[in-house]
Design a protein around this motif. Sequence first.
Motif, mmCIF file in Angstrom:
data_model
loop_
_atom_site.group_PDB
_atom_site.id
_atom_site.type_symbol
_atom_site.label_atom_id
_atom_site.label_comp_id
_atom_site.label_asym_id
_atom_site.label_seq_id
_atom_site.Cartn_x
_atom_site.Cartn_y
_atom_site.Cartn_z
ATOM 1 N N HIS A 4 1.006 -1.045 0.268
ATOM 2 C CA HIS A 4 -0.090 -0.288 -0.118
ATOM 3 C C HIS A 4 1.087 1.211 -0.065
ATOM 4 C CE1 HIS A 4 -3.487 -2.364 0.738
ATOM 5 N NE2 HIS A 4 -3.006 -2.971 1.481
ATOM 6 N N CYS A 5 1.892 0.982 0.641
ATOM 7 C CA CYS A 5 3.052 2.279 0.292
ATOM 8 C C CYS A 5 4.684 1.834 0.420
ATOM 9 C CB CYS A 5 2.538 3.170 1.542
ATOM 10 S SG CYS A 5 2.714 2.200 3.277
ATOM 11 N N ALA A 6 5.501 3.280 0.457
ATOM 12 C CA ALA A 6 6.581 2.929 -0.126
ATOM 13 C C ALA A 6 7.589 1.865 1.107
ATOM 14 C CB ALA A 6 7.910 4.128 -0.372
ATOM 15 N N SER A 7 6.379 2.558 2.790
ATOM 16 C CA SER A 7 7.368 1.509 3.313
ATOM 17 C C SER A 7 7.368 -0.039 3.410
ATOM 18 C CB SER A 7 6.163 1.336 4.871
ATOM 19 O OG SER A 7 6.724 2.904 5.397
ATOM 20 N N CYS A 8 5.408 -1.276 2.640
ATOM 21 C CA CYS A 8 5.317 -2.094 2.165
ATOM 22 C C CYS A 8 6.402 -2.779 1.403
ATOM 23 C CB CYS A 8 4.444 -2.199 1.653
ATOM 24 S SG CYS A 8 3.298 -1.827 2.862
ATOM 25 N N ALA A 9 6.889 -1.873 0.349
ATOM 26 C CA ALA A 9 8.422 -2.161 -0.566
ATOM 27 C C ALA A 9 9.411 -2.238 0.893
ATOM 28 C CB ALA A 9 8.372 -1.129 -1.425
ATOM 29 N N ALA A 10 10.033 -1.479 1.591
ATOM 30 C CA ALA A 10 11.020 -1.271 2.236
ATOM 31 C C ALA A 10 10.774 -2.718 2.848
ATOM 32 C CB ALA A 10 10.871 0.088 2.489
ATOM 33 N N ASN A 11 9.866 -3.216 3.279
ATOM 34 C CA ASN A 11 9.629 -4.384 4.153
ATOM 35 C C ASN A 11 9.916 -5.556 3.350
ATOM 36 O OD1 ASN A 11 9.093 -3.355 6.595
ATOM 37 N ND2 ASN A 11 6.589 -3.379 6.262
ATOM 38 N N ILE A 12 9.082 -5.489 2.504
ATOM 39 C CA ILE A 12 9.514 -6.628 1.414
ATOM 40 C C ILE A 12 11.617 -6.532 1.062
ATOM 41 C CG2 ILE A 12 9.718 -8.118 -0.835
ATOM 42 C CD1 ILE A 12 6.613 -6.367 -0.342
ATOM 43 N N GLY A 13 11.905 -5.186 0.136
ATOM 44 C CA GLY A 13 13.190 -5.649 0.467
ATOM 45 C C GLY A 13 14.183 -5.894 1.355
ATOM 46 N N ILE A 14 13.874 -5.353 2.669
ATOM 47 C CA ILE A 14 14.258 -5.446 3.970
ATOM 48 C C ILE A 14 14.619 -7.247 3.912
ATOM 49 C CG2 ILE A 14 14.777 -5.449 6.253
ATOM 50 C CD1 ILE A 14 14.003 -2.456 5.456
ATOM 51 N N ALA A 15 13.583 -7.492 4.147
ATOM 52 C CA ALA A 15 13.279 -9.750 4.117
ATOM 53 C C ALA A 15 14.472 -10.244 2.713
ATOM 54 C CB ALA A 15 11.623 -9.012 4.138
#
Length: 78
Positions: free
Chosen positions: A12-23
């Motif tokens: 839903h947002c850039a934080s979602c994308a960041a969370n996936i990238g970090i994982a």
Amino acid sequence: MKTLTLNIGGMHCASCAANIGIALKRDPAIESAEVNVTTEKAHIKYNENDIDQKTIEKIIVDTGYQVISDDGKMSDHK
């Protein structure tokens, strides 16, 4: 190195994308992961000798998002 592009659902947002990238980047077999919330895609570069696509998809699902195939079906890696 192998490259993989996956369709991601549930962002839903850039934080979602960041969370996936970090994982994804936590796994040493993944060299890079670029996740774009606008296109709902993840571009992943990884060592195919150390990790496979199913395991990569499981990381995304375990993070709380869906992997969607080109025909619109969601991947279920429980």
